[in-house]
Design an enzyme around this catalytic site. Sequence first.
Site, short mmCIF file in Angstrom:
data_model
loop_
_atom_site.label_atom_id
_atom_site.label_comp_id
_atom_site.label_asym_id
_atom_site.label_seq_id
_atom_site.Cartn_x
_atom_site.Cartn_y
_atom_site.Cartn_z
CD GLU A 1 -3.52 0.56 2.04
OE1 GLU A 1 -3.08 0.60 3.58
OE2 GLU A 1 -4.14 -0.08 1.64
CG HIS B 1 7.04 -29.12 0.10
ND1 HIS B 1 7.66 -30.63 0.01
CD2 HIS B 1 7.77 -29.36 1.10
CE1 HIS B 1 8.68 -30.92 0.80
NE2 HIS B 1 8.89 -30.70 1.58
CE LYS C 1 -12.07 1.96 1.22
NZ LYS C 1 -11.36 2.25 2.41
#
Lengths: 428, 428
Positions: free
Chosen positions: A281, A302, A416
């Site tokens: 961010e 793995h 948003k």
Amino acid sequence: MIKLNYENAFVSEEKLLESAHLVKAAAAILHAKKGAGKEYTGWLDLPENYDKDEFLRIKEAAKKIKGHSDALVVIGIGGSYLGAKALFSALKHNFYNEIEKPKIYFAGQNLSPTYLKDLIEVLKDKDFSVNVISKSGTTTESAIAFRIFKSLLEEKYGKEGAKERIFATTDKSKGALKSLADTEGYETFVVPDNVGGRYSVLTAVGLLPLAVCDIDIDKLMEGAYDAAIKYANPNILENPCYQYAIIRNILYRRGKDIEILANYTPKLKYFTEWWKQLFGESEGKDGKGIFPAGVNFTTDLHSMGQMIQDGRRNIFETVLNIEKTNKDIEIESIDEDIDGLNYLANKTLHEINQKAMEGTIMAHVEGGVPNILLSIEELDEYNMGQLVYFFEKACGISGYLLGVNPFNQPGVEKYKSNMFTLLGKPGY
Amino acid sequence: MIKLNYENAFVSEEKLLESAHLVKAAAAILHAKKGAGKEYTGWLDLPENYDKDEFLRIKEAAKKIKGHSDALVVIGIGGSYLGAKALFSALKHNFYNEIEKPKIYFAGQNLSPTYLKDLIEVLKDKDFSVNVISKSGTTTESAIAFRIFKSLLEEKYGKEGAKERIFATTDKSKGALKSLADTEGYETFVVPDNVGGRYSVLTAVGLLPLAVCDIDIDKLMEGAYDAAIKYANPNILENPCYQYAIIRNILYRRGKDIEILANYTPKLKYFTEWWKQLFGESEGKDGKGIFPAGVNFTTDLHSMGQMIQDGRRNIFETVLNIEKTNKDIEIESIDEDIDGLNYLANKTLHEINQKAMEGTIMAHVEGGVPNILLSIEELDEYNMGQLVYFFEKACGISGYLLGVNPFNQPGVEKYKSNMFTLLGKPGY
């Protein structure tokens, strides 16, 4: 004391010193609070300047919650979620909620109805409290969750009883949550104005939930305090925090645009998530930034191991090494060595894990992946307090080196506003 | 039925058709079992050809475990861990271990002594069984964990009692674990020779633990079976599996070398980890491969969202959309709209979550991030069986398009051999 080993980072001391003046300039502007986002650099002095009275109130509130609650629901998202989750996971039992009290649950960190319904079912027969964390009180996810849990508490304990079980961490004077808390009489704690969400774990945002599960918040602050002094050292050769910032910048300029933070204990899984928010961010803007990824080894050797060893050479790896453990298991010899493990007899699992780490670093470096090794002594409050501050400061410096404002997040608004439009929110 | 929407992928139908011959060639070689790694393509016909007698034994064993155990410890790593973990998390309660029985624990998926000690502590007063999963029986992590849990079971129930509580999923005829199981009299299940670890979730490897927690494994196989038929359609315009493979390849060739798999429910967190292994280990070789990353939204919109919106434009996003939910919550109106949420009244949380998804896709696409939208109807066994097969096949095709062997993992051996040398293993 955090040790940084860059001998496998493909960056020489000479190269480091060539860039020392850049770090010095970045650090100077950060300390002088004159750089981009300067209004959000309160975290820099927090370990010294934090509100000591509030700190005592946090401990008192934690005691109260432990006294009357089987569970604490921590409501928050982003920086109001990840810091507490990260340190809780790092410092407590791997199966904490199955054996300790008060159990800690997180809510308001997603919009899944199934998650919320499942959580409500689990809480049904438990006495619980809520710590709602939101600067504004209007963040969609946490506001929805708080509406629901507030109403559950009021049904269960009445309005007066609920008041004793709701703790609001929010703006000191304004906003929806602060108003509500004042009207209803909830105890409140402060999200400081000059500390952004992803830098807020050492404020009440992180400290209250951590204190509730008996994490020693004094030691945490002490670690951060010592880190603040140590990592102000302008001599780059003596300052691992500045070294980390400059080395990752040098690697980025060479085309290594993915950084993988690797740990060797599942307890650091969410600390890695916290780190991803901090760096992602802060740096991911203006078409720039190192993409932060996490792996939990040896588990992910793995799964992601093949890609790291042999895939595109656009990655570098930072390994978080914890030197000591206070719980260990010794491998015993057995009569018939059918699984072929007897060669490990009398070695401890921690030693084996350490050798896995060393072998992996060698293999990945040989495969062309630059490696930065960060070691702390043990997984305790003091060391984690140091590490939090170390990464916060390295991140601020990194952002300045990259030429971005490391303390804003303008891109987060776009989804948003689309969402609000789709939902018909007034004004959108 | 999986729906793929690529209208926001910045890839036209024309472009898709230009590459159709490549996919056809890749699919032909895969189906003919003539390509690289052909000896590991047994997963392709598994939904039809699986061992029906063993399938019944899996159900019987699950019944037995449910009858005498409060907990099942599933010991395995990599493909012997992630498949079961992924579907268990996707299909069961978010807090399963707190309210259901037998509880499911995973072990042998790391080398952390603290994790093992914590798990042993949690199991102390519980009746438990073990399902150890390892083709060879000598994988370090799982072999160590199995030594420890075998000895705990034998202490608790005696050698005869332990025998009734140990279930080994391993090679059909050879290897350390198979020998031990035969000697001791454990019931065994088979890891087929022609199915690699990361493709093994629909074999006993995944099915036994899933059956123990009452997941309908018939429906799972039915979904995979239908997918096997549907995704054999050579017409690329009617085959979303082939579309997915070719679109990600086109994007990769344009420099989009990070793929982010995004979900909107915490239940898909480990399915994303499974997907990361599948694609990362299959493609990450010869200096090539798309780096697979995962995000759990809306949680990670508040951490990785900024980077996705505004960071380097080397990423594309694949969204896993679940259209329906069987648990939902309606937002209620409250008297004083202090948190400003009343505009959401009478909407359900699922609707809001869907709008968050739509708004986010719009925002990220606008920000220059190509988007592939994969939708399934609901989060159930049938749909997840389809999705597993969809990704497995798309991954095989993707590997051939990239020019690598998608079924080997040579790079995983390097760290192991270094580790064995450091640990003094005979022969290293």
